[in-house]
Motif scaffolding. Structure first.
Motif, PDB file in Angstrom:
ATOM      1  N   ARG A  55     -84.578 -14.543  48.189  1.00 31.14           N
ATOM      2  CA  ARG A  55     -83.751 -13.361  47.944  1.00 31.14           C
ATOM      3  C   ARG A  55     -84.021 -12.339  49.049  1.00 31.14           C
ATOM      4  N   SER A  56     -83.010 -11.562  49.353  1.00 32.31           N
ATOM      5  CA  SER A  56     -83.154 -10.501  50.338  1.00 32.31           C
ATOM      6  C   SER A  56     -83.829  -9.296  49.689  1.00 32.31           C
ATOM      7  N   VAL A  57     -84.857  -8.770  50.355  1.00 33.31           N
ATOM      8  CA  VAL A  57     -85.514  -7.549  49.892  1.00 33.31           C
ATOM      9  C   VAL A  57     -85.635  -6.596  51.072  1.00 33.31           C
ATOM     10  N   SER A  58     -85.618  -5.308  50.768  1.00 36.88           N
ATOM     11  CA  SER A  58     -85.788  -4.286  51.789  1.00 36.88           C
ATOM     12  C   SER A  58     -87.074  -3.530  51.494  1.00 36.88           C
ATOM     13  N   ILE A  59     -87.920  -3.417  52.511  1.00 35.52           N
ATOM     14  CA  ILE A  59     -89.217  -2.770  52.351  1.00 35.52           C
ATOM     15  C   ILE A  59     -89.286  -1.566  53.287  1.00 35.52           C
ATOM     16  N   PRO A  60     -89.383  -0.359  52.738  1.00 36.11           N
ATOM     17  CA  PRO A  60     -89.573   0.808  53.595  1.00 36.11           C
ATOM     18  C   PRO A  60     -91.011   0.831  54.124  1.00 36.11           C
ATOM     19  N   PHE A  61     -91.151   0.916  55.441  1.00 30.65           N
ATOM     20  CA  PHE A  61     -92.463   0.960  56.085  1.00 30.65           C
ATOM     21  C   PHE A  61     -92.630   2.270  56.823  1.00 30.65           C
ATOM     22  N   GLU A  62     -93.868   2.713  56.881  1.00 29.13           N
ATOM     23  CA  GLU A  62     -94.249   3.884  57.662  1.00 29.13           C
ATOM     24  C   GLU A  62     -95.159   3.390  58.779  1.00 29.13           C
ATOM     25  N   PHE A  63     -94.826   3.765  60.013  1.00 27.36           N
ATOM     26  CA  PHE A  63     -95.670   3.434  61.157  1.00 27.36           C
ATOM     27  C   PHE A  63     -96.871   4.364  61.116  1.00 27.36           C
ATOM     28  N   GLU A  64     -98.071   3.798  61.023  1.00 29.90           N
ATOM     29  CA  GLU A  64     -99.285   4.604  60.879  1.00 29.90           C
ATOM     30  C   GLU A  64     -99.937   4.927  62.214  1.00 29.90           C
ATOM     31  N   GLY A  65     -99.472   4.276  63.296  1.00 30.06           N
ATOM     32  CA  GLY A  65    -100.010   4.606  64.601  1.00 30.06           C
ATOM     33  C   GLY A  65    -100.469   3.392  65.371  1.00 30.06           C
ATOM     34  N   SER A  66    -100.941   3.658  66.592  1.00 28.40           N
ATOM     35  CA  SER A  66    -101.457   2.596  67.450  1.00 28.40           C
ATOM     36  C   SER A  66    -102.752   3.091  68.072  1.00 28.40           C
ATOM     37  N   ALA A  67    -103.601   2.128  68.441  1.00 34.13           N
ATOM     38  CA  ALA A  67    -104.884   2.482  69.050  1.00 34.13           C
ATOM     39  C   ALA A  67    -105.414   1.287  69.810  1.00 34.13           C
ATOM     40  N   LYS A  68    -106.295   1.569  70.764  1.00 30.02           N
ATOM     41  CA  LYS A  68    -107.050   0.496  71.411  1.00 30.02           C
ATOM     42  C   LYS A  68    -108.388   0.447  70.680  1.00 30.02           C
ATOM     43  N   ASP A  69    -108.686  -0.714  70.073  1.00 30.09           N
ATOM     44  CA  ASP A  69    -109.919  -0.806  69.292  1.00 30.09           C
ATOM     45  C   ASP A  69    -111.126  -1.011  70.227  1.00 30.09           C
ATOM     46  N   PRO A  70    -112.354  -0.968  69.690  1.00 30.92           N
ATOM     47  CA  PRO A  70    -113.550  -1.077  70.535  1.00 30.92           C
ATOM     48  C   PRO A  70    -113.647  -2.399  71.308  1.00 30.92           C
ATOM     49  N   PHE A  71    -112.843  -3.396  70.914  1.00 30.82           N
ATOM     50  CA  PHE A  71    -112.878  -4.699  71.573  1.00 30.82           C
ATOM     51  C   PHE A  71    -111.778  -4.837  72.617  1.00 30.82           C
ATOM     52  N   GLY A  72    -111.055  -3.728  72.858  1.00 34.52           N
ATOM     53  CA  GLY A  72    -110.017  -3.732  73.880  1.00 34.52           C
ATOM     54  C   GLY A  72    -108.660  -4.217  73.401  1.00 34.52           C
ATOM     55  N   ASN A  73    -108.531  -4.450  72.074  1.00 35.77           N
ATOM     56  CA  ASN A  73    -107.247  -4.904  71.527  1.00 35.77           C
ATOM     57  C   ASN A  73    -106.310  -3.727  71.301  1.00 35.77           C
ATOM     58  N   ASP A  74    -105.033  -3.915  71.626  1.00 36.95           N
ATOM     59  CA  ASP A  74    -104.011  -2.938  71.259  1.00 36.95           C
ATOM     60  C   ASP A  74    -103.606  -3.247  69.826  1.00 36.95           C
ATOM     61  N   ARG A  75    -103.777  -2.267  68.951  1.00 38.02           N
ATOM     62  CA  ARG A  75    -103.603  -2.464  67.515  1.00 38.02           C
ATOM     63  C   ARG A  75    -102.554  -1.488  66.991  1.00 38.02           C
ATOM     64  N   ILE A  76    -101.703  -1.961  66.066  1.00 36.07           N
ATOM     65  CA  ILE A  76    -100.722  -1.092  65.406  1.00 36.07           C
ATOM     66  C   ILE A  76    -100.880  -1.232  63.899  1.00 36.07           C
ATOM     67  N   GLY A  77    -100.455  -0.195  63.186  1.00 33.86           N
ATOM     68  CA  GLY A  77    -100.567  -0.203  61.730  1.00 33.86           C
ATOM     69  C   GLY A  77     -99.283   0.243  61.059  1.00 33.86           C
ATOM     70  N   PHE A  78     -98.963  -0.427  59.959  1.00 32.01           N
ATOM     71  CA  PHE A  78     -97.800  -0.096  59.137  1.00 32.01           C
ATOM     72  C   PHE A  78     -98.191  -0.186  57.672  1.00 32.01           C
ATOM     73  N   GLU A  79     -97.592   0.663  56.828  1.00 29.36           N
ATOM     74  CA  GLU A  79     -97.777   0.564  55.388  1.00 29.36           C
ATOM     75  C   GLU A  79     -96.416   0.645  54.724  1.00 29.36           C
ATOM     76  N   GLY A  80     -96.244  -0.156  53.655  1.00 22.97           N
ATOM     77  CA  GLY A  80     -94.987  -0.130  52.917  1.00 22.97           C
ATOM     78  C   GLY A  80     -95.134  -0.762  51.552  1.00 22.97           C
ATOM     79  N   SER A  81     -94.131  -0.545  50.717  1.00 25.35           N
ATOM     80  CA  SER A  81     -94.116  -1.179  49.399  1.00 25.35           C
ATOM     81  C   SER A  81     -92.683  -1.247  48.899  1.00 25.35           C
ATOM     82  N   THR A  82     -92.464  -2.195  47.998  1.00 20.95           N
ATOM     83  CA  THR A  82     -91.157  -2.347  47.364  1.00 20.95           C
ATOM     84  C   THR A  82     -91.369  -2.967  45.998  1.00 20.95           C
TER      85      THR A  82
END
Length: 185
Positions: A120-147
């Motif tokens: 089934r088709s569902v729509s999930i509203p997400f909020e972009f929580e930001g981006s950062a370079k973690d201590p290991f040099g990874n480019d990381r992004i975060g999102f939160e959402g619920s439906t």
């Protein structure tokens, strides 16, 4: 925090970081309280187009056997044919079909959610929580959402009547996503 004007720098392929993400759910129990749980094993990937977010996509595969409500008997029941029929349908999948930016940091991610061979088709509203370079040099992004979905829509209809009226398990289940993803090198 990345602003909308810097989304282009996010363009790329990402892998879901399961160790720093949560895919959970909440259902009413006995009409008076909530039971919370999560799936502990899942994989996912996203393609982010920072210049044209609508061209982005996401795909997630959840292992049904990894359901965890902190109660072994309840988890066993949820894995059974009364609920997820885990042996017959070992995976729950979500594949995006449309992504629409709805605000500076908000997005509606619409896609095909498949549970027990029902899609089934569902729509999930997400909020972009930001981006950062973690201590290991990874480019990381975060999102939160619920439906909220109806479990009956997926053929999950088991229930038990209560003496006081009502049912043991609500039809409506809230799905919760706290996602951290790492940009592929």
């Amino acid at each position: 925090m990345t602003s909308a004007t810097t989304y282009p720098q996010l363009t790329g392929e990402y892998t879901l970081d399961a160790a720093h993400s949560r895919i959970g759910f909440v259902a009413r129990h006995a009409m008076v309280t909530k039971v919370r749980g999560s799936f502990n094993e899942f994989t996912g990937a996203a393609t982010i187009d920072g210049d044209a977010p609508e061209k982005s996509s996401v795909q997630v595969t959840i292992q049904a056997h990894s359901i965890d409500t902190r109660n072994a008997d309840r988890d066993g029941h949820l894995k059974s044919n009364d609920f997820l029929s885990m042996d017959e349908y070992p995976q729950i999948t979500f594949t995006s079909t449309e992504i629409k930016q709805t605000g500076e940091t908000s997005f509606d991610v619409t896609g095909d959610l498949t549970i027990k061979d029902v899609t089934r088709s569902v729509s999930i509203p997400f909020e972009f929580e930001g981006s950062a370079k973690d201590p290991f040099g990874n480019d990381r992004i975060g999102f939160e959402g619920s439906t909220t979905v109806s479990r009956k829509d997926y053929g999950i209809t088991w229930n038990a009547a209560l003496e006081t009226g009502g049912v043991l398990v609500s039809d409506k289940v809230t799905l919760e996503f706290e996602i951290s993803a790492i940009k592929n090198a």
